[in-house]
Design a protein around this motif. Structure first.
Motif, PDB file in Angstrom:
ATOM      1  N   GLY A  51       0.783  -1.234   0.000  1.00 20.37           N
ATOM      2  CA  GLY A  51       0.000   0.000   0.000  1.00 20.37           C
ATOM      3  C   GLY A  51       0.806   1.270   0.000  1.00 20.37           C
ATOM      4  N   PRO A  52       0.687   2.028   1.081  1.00 22.07           N
ATOM      5  CA  PRO A  52       1.298   3.361   1.046  1.00 22.07           C
ATOM      6  C   PRO A  52       2.826   3.350   1.072  1.00 22.07           C
ATOM      7  N   ALA A  53       3.455   2.212   1.311  1.00 18.54           N
ATOM      8  CA  ALA A  53       4.923   2.200   1.357  1.00 18.54           C
ATOM      9  C   ALA A  53       5.478   2.649   0.011  1.00 18.54           C
ATOM     10  N   PRO A  54       6.514   3.520   0.018  1.00 18.72           N
ATOM     11  CA  PRO A  54       7.133   3.893  -1.256  1.00 18.72           C
ATOM     12  C   PRO A  54       7.830   2.679  -1.854  1.00 18.72           C
ATOM     13  N   ILE A  55       7.415   2.277  -3.033  1.00 19.89           N
ATOM     14  CA  ILE A  55       7.891   0.999  -3.573  1.00 19.89           C
ATOM     15  C   ILE A  55       8.007   1.062  -5.092  1.00 19.89           C
ATOM     16  N   ARG A  56       9.068   0.478  -5.621  1.00 20.89           N
ATOM     17  CA  ARG A  56       9.243   0.317  -7.065  1.00 20.89           C
ATOM     18  C   ARG A  56       9.394  -1.170  -7.342  1.00 20.89           C
ATOM     19  N   ALA A  57       8.670  -1.678  -8.323  1.00 21.68           N
ATOM     20  CA  ALA A  57       8.767  -3.090  -8.680  1.00 21.68           C
ATOM     21  C   ALA A  57       9.483  -3.209 -10.026  1.00 21.68           C
ATOM     22  N   LEU A  58      10.477  -4.086 -10.076  1.00 23.86           N
ATOM     23  CA  LEU A  58      11.213  -4.312 -11.322  1.00 23.86           C
ATOM     24  C   LEU A  58      11.006  -5.752 -11.751  1.00 23.86           C
ATOM     25  N   THR A  59      10.391  -5.961 -12.899  1.00 20.88           N
ATOM     26  CA  THR A  59      10.308  -7.316 -13.443  1.00 20.88           C
ATOM     27  C   THR A  59      11.655  -7.615 -14.061  1.00 20.88           C
ATOM     28  N   LEU A  60      12.407  -8.471 -13.402  1.00 18.82           N
ATOM     29  CA  LEU A  60      13.825  -8.599 -13.733  1.00 18.82           C
ATOM     30  C   LEU A  60      14.300 -10.028 -13.526  1.00 18.82           C
ATOM     31  N   ASP A  61      15.035 -10.527 -14.498  1.00 14.72           N
ATOM     32  CA  ASP A  61      15.715 -11.820 -14.361  1.00 14.72           C
ATOM     33  C   ASP A  61      17.165 -11.503 -14.018  1.00 14.72           C
ATOM     34  N   VAL A  62      17.588 -11.872 -12.829  1.00 19.46           N
ATOM     35  CA  VAL A  62      18.936 -11.478 -12.392  1.00 19.46           C
ATOM     36  C   VAL A  62      20.036 -12.125 -13.233  1.00 19.46           C
ATOM     37  N   ARG A  63      19.669 -13.121 -14.049  1.00 21.11           N
ATOM     38  CA  ARG A  63      20.679 -13.748 -14.923  1.00 21.11           C
ATOM     39  C   ARG A  63      21.025 -12.882 -16.126  1.00 21.11           C
ATOM     40  N   ASP A  64      20.184 -11.881 -16.365  1.00 18.97           N
ATOM     41  CA  ASP A  64      20.369 -11.021 -17.538  1.00 18.97           C
ATOM     42  C   ASP A  64      21.239  -9.821 -17.126  1.00 18.97           C
ATOM     43  N   ARG A  65      22.525  -9.931 -17.419  1.00 19.12           N
ATOM     44  CA  ARG A  65      23.482  -8.938 -16.928  1.00 19.12           C
ATOM     45  C   ARG A  65      23.135  -7.522 -17.382  1.00 19.12           C
ATOM     46  N   ALA A  66      22.847  -7.359 -18.675  1.00 19.07           N
ATOM     47  CA  ALA A  66      22.552  -6.015 -19.191  1.00 19.07           C
ATOM     48  C   ALA A  66      21.298  -5.461 -18.525  1.00 19.07           C
ATOM     49  N   THR A 112      22.019 -18.168 -11.781  1.00 21.98           N
ATOM     50  CA  THR A 112      21.180 -17.390 -10.851  1.00 21.98           C
ATOM     51  C   THR A 112      21.921 -17.129  -9.536  1.00 21.98           C
ATOM     52  N   ASN A 113      22.331 -18.213  -8.874  1.00 23.64           N
ATOM     53  CA  ASN A 113      22.841 -18.089  -7.497  1.00 23.64           C
ATOM     54  C   ASN A 113      24.218 -17.435  -7.446  1.00 23.64           C
ATOM     55  N   ILE A 114      24.999 -17.649  -8.501  1.00 26.75           N
ATOM     56  CA  ILE A 114      26.347 -17.063  -8.525  1.00 26.75           C
ATOM     57  C   ILE A 114      26.359 -15.805  -9.390  1.00 26.75           C
ATOM     58  N   LYS A 115      26.060 -15.977 -10.681  1.00 32.37           N
ATOM     59  CA  LYS A 115      26.255 -14.845 -11.592  1.00 32.37           C
ATOM     60  C   LYS A 115      25.235 -13.723 -11.345  1.00 32.37           C
ATOM     61  N   GLY A 116      23.974 -14.094 -11.098  1.00 32.47           N
ATOM     62  CA  GLY A 116      22.956 -13.068 -10.822  1.00 32.47           C
ATOM     63  C   GLY A 116      23.317 -12.268  -9.577  1.00 32.47           C
ATOM     64  N   LEU A 117      23.782 -12.985  -8.555  1.00 22.92           N
ATOM     65  CA  LEU A 117      24.164 -12.311  -7.303  1.00 22.92           C
ATOM     66  C   LEU A 117      25.366 -11.389  -7.536  1.00 22.92           C
ATOM     67  N   MET A 118      26.298 -11.849  -8.373  1.00 23.88           N
ATOM     68  CA  MET A 118      27.466 -10.991  -8.683  1.00 23.88           C
ATOM     69  C   MET A 118      27.035  -9.741  -9.438  1.00 23.88           C
ATOM     70  N   TYR A 119      26.132  -9.902 -10.413  1.00 24.85           N
ATOM     71  CA  TYR A 119      25.704  -8.737 -11.216  1.00 24.85           C
ATOM     72  C   TYR A 119      25.036  -7.683 -10.325  1.00 24.85           C
ATOM     73  N   CYS A 120      24.108  -8.144  -9.481  1.00 23.71           N
ATOM     74  CA  CYS A 120      23.394  -7.177  -8.620  1.00 23.71           C
ATOM     75  C   CYS A 120      24.375  -6.480  -7.686  1.00 23.71           C
ATOM     76  N   THR A 121      25.289  -7.253  -7.140  1.00 20.30           N
ATOM     77  CA  THR A 121      26.281  -6.675  -6.223  1.00 20.30           C
ATOM     78  C   THR A 121      27.138  -5.636  -6.945  1.00 20.30           C
TER      79      THR A 121
END
Ligand code: NDP
Ligand code: 8X3
Length: 255
Positions: A51-66, A112-121
């Motif tokens: 609800g009122p919480a300031p929030i942004r939703a990203l439809t995102l696959d963390v495996r997609d580096r770009a 996902t568990n390795i590369k996705g986590l590295m990209y986000c970091t």
């Protein structure tokens, strides 16, 4: 305890399990949220619920580096100043022994568990270092430290998360950016349904007759480590249900 008003918390894999529970926990503490996952409908529902919480939703696959780098670079102010990154998106696939395991499953877990986590970091960390403030919270697993039959590549990815977390701490020497690795054991979420490729009956058997951890238990660990005063760094939290314990190294008599 740190206040989360005017703090941005970025949570990957917020459409289910730990990620959704963590979003609820941080929202209750007044945080501004960026939530991501591949299932847009789930993100919309969570956004509506919070609800009122300031929030942004990203439809995102963390495996997609770009896509990861583009989505994070495109965040509007004040969502772009990320204070806490919860690197939670991840999965186990299969429980077969290594010589029978599906290589597609292994690829997906690594991606996902390795590369996705590295990209986000890597996408979030420069801003944290520049601001000299921030907290990376990674979701490891007891599987990263303790082997079990069928854990093979999944355990390997979580061992990566453990060592990557420690090495981040080494690189962040002299900065105020914190790093924590949360390492849960048995916890009932959609994890086993995913592991068994949608076989809900087999997944339910994993938890039958036990009291596993809940997503809220893990969200509390995540929240607690983030809420501690800024000079405190929790390196890791290994947490299991009382029902789970170590079998110890086993000896097979005929070998
Ligand atoms: P769930 O299956 O309930 O949730 C996993 C989340 O990860 C979902 O939101 C899913 O979203 C997201 N996700 C998976 N792949 C991707 C991707 N490629 N891109 C973006 N998001 C993705 O599992 P849990 O909540 O239990 O697991 C969360 C984390 O905790 C995982 O890293 C898991 O390995 C770890 N863990 C789980 C334990 C357990 O027993 N449950 C114990 C120890 C660790 P979507 O499908 O919408 O993309
Ligand atoms: C999930 C916990 O024990 O199923 O990471 O690997 S376990």
């Amino acid at each position: 305890m740190t206040s989360f008003t005017d703090r941005t918390v970025f949570i990957t894999g917020a459409t289910s399990g730990f990620g959704a529970a963590a979003a609820r926990r941080f929202a209750a503490a007044g945080a501004r949220l960026v939530i991501c996952g591949r299932r847009a409908g789930r993100l919309e529902a969570l956004t509506a619920e919070l609800g009122p919480a300031p929030i942004r939703a990203l439809t995102l696959d963390v495996r997609d580096r770009a896509a990861v780098f583009e989505a994070i670079a495109a965040l509007p102010s004040p969502f772009d100043a990320i204070d806490v990154l919860v690197n939670n998106a991840g999965l186990a696939l299969g429980l077969e022994p290594a010589h029978q395991a599906n290589l597609e499953d292994w690829d997906k877990m690594v991606d996902t568990n390795i590369k996705g986590l590295m990209y986000c970091t890597r996408a979030v960390l420069p801003g944290m270092v520049t601001r000299n403030h921030g907290h990376i919270i990674n979701l490891g697993s007891i599987a990263g430290s303790h082997p079990y039959p069928g854990g093979n590549a999944y355990g390997g990815t979580k061992a990566f998360v453990k060592q990557f977390s420690l090495n981040l701490r080494a690189d962040l020497y002299g900065s105020k950016v914190r790093v924590t690795n949360i390492e849960p054991g048995l916890c009932e979420t959609e994890f086993s349904v995913v592991r068994f490729h949608g076989d809900a009956e087999r997944a339910a058997q994993v938890y039958e007759g036990t009291t596993p951890l809940t997503a809220d238990d893990i969200a509390e660990c995540i929240f607690w480590s983030a809420a501690l005063p800024a000079h405190v760094n929790i390196n890791s939290i290994e947490v299991m249900p009382v029902a789970q314990t170590f079998a110890g190294a086993r000896v097979y008599k005929e070998c």
